[in-house]
Design a protein around this motif. Sequence first.
Motif, PDB file in Angstrom:
ATOM      1  N   THR A  76       0.669  -1.019   0.039  1.00 26.80           N
ATOM      2  CA  THR A  76      -0.008   0.055  -0.031  1.00 26.80           C
ATOM      3  C   THR A  76       0.928   1.278   0.133  1.00 26.80           C
ATOM      4  O   THR A  76       0.624   2.015  -0.785  1.00 26.80           O
ATOM      5  N   GLN A  77       1.762   1.277   0.860  1.00 29.16           N
ATOM      6  CA  GLN A  77       2.820   2.482   0.803  1.00 29.16           C
ATOM      7  C   GLN A  77       3.503   2.658  -0.469  1.00 29.16           C
ATOM      8  O   GLN A  77       3.501   3.834  -0.862  1.00 29.16           O
ATOM      9  N   LEU A  78       4.063   1.581  -1.208  1.00 28.95           N
ATOM     10  CA  LEU A  78       4.521   1.596  -2.553  1.00 28.95           C
ATOM     11  C   LEU A  78       3.524   2.332  -3.334  1.00 28.95           C
ATOM     12  O   LEU A  78       3.928   3.167  -4.316  1.00 28.95           O
ATOM     13  N   ALA A  79       2.359   1.681  -3.466  1.00 32.31           N
ATOM     14  CA  ALA A  79       1.396   2.359  -4.551  1.00 32.31           C
ATOM     15  C   ALA A  79       0.951   3.741  -4.043  1.00 32.31           C
ATOM     16  O   ALA A  79       1.056   4.590  -5.033  1.00 32.31           O
ATOM     17  N   LEU A  80       1.083   4.255  -2.839  1.00 31.66           N
ATOM     18  CA  LEU A  80       0.837   5.521  -2.655  1.00 31.66           C
ATOM     19  C   LEU A  80       1.943   6.532  -3.180  1.00 31.66           C
ATOM     20  O   LEU A  80       1.626   7.473  -3.508  1.00 31.66           O
ATOM     21  N   VAL A  81       3.203   6.031  -3.026  1.00 33.34           N
ATOM     22  CA  VAL A  81       4.383   6.637  -3.355  1.00 33.34           C
ATOM     23  C   VAL A  81       4.310   6.901  -4.976  1.00 33.34           C
ATOM     24  O   VAL A  81       4.486   7.971  -5.399  1.00 33.34           O
ATOM     25  N   GLU A  82       3.831   5.820  -5.692  1.00 33.79           N
ATOM     26  CA  GLU A  82       3.643   5.791  -6.984  1.00 33.79           C
ATOM     27  C   GLU A  82       2.565   6.866  -7.272  1.00 33.79           C
ATOM     28  O   GLU A  82       2.831   7.727  -8.457  1.00 33.79           O
TER      29      GLU A  82
END
Length: 89
Positions: A76-82
């Motif tokens: 989820t954190q990686l998706a939010l960064v993207e």
Amino acid sequence: MKDMGIINCSTTQAVPLIIGKDTVYVHSEIEQVFEDNQGNPTENLWKCHEIQYEKDEYIKILSEKNSSLAAQLTDTQLALVEIYEGMVV
């Protein structure tokens, strides 16, 4: 794991989790019962669905759930960064 099904329990047992010396009792579907089996009124009778675990077994299940949740949080954190990077550019 032992699935005990729906059981009758006391007020003190009508809680979601009871940790004993070597057994963990997980209760769900907790409901107060207002009559006993003979139809007599009662105030301190409850019913719940009980699953019993050995303590080590329950700890292992919690550990596996924690690992899974940590992986989901990272995803989820990686998706939010993207998404954030896409908004900034």
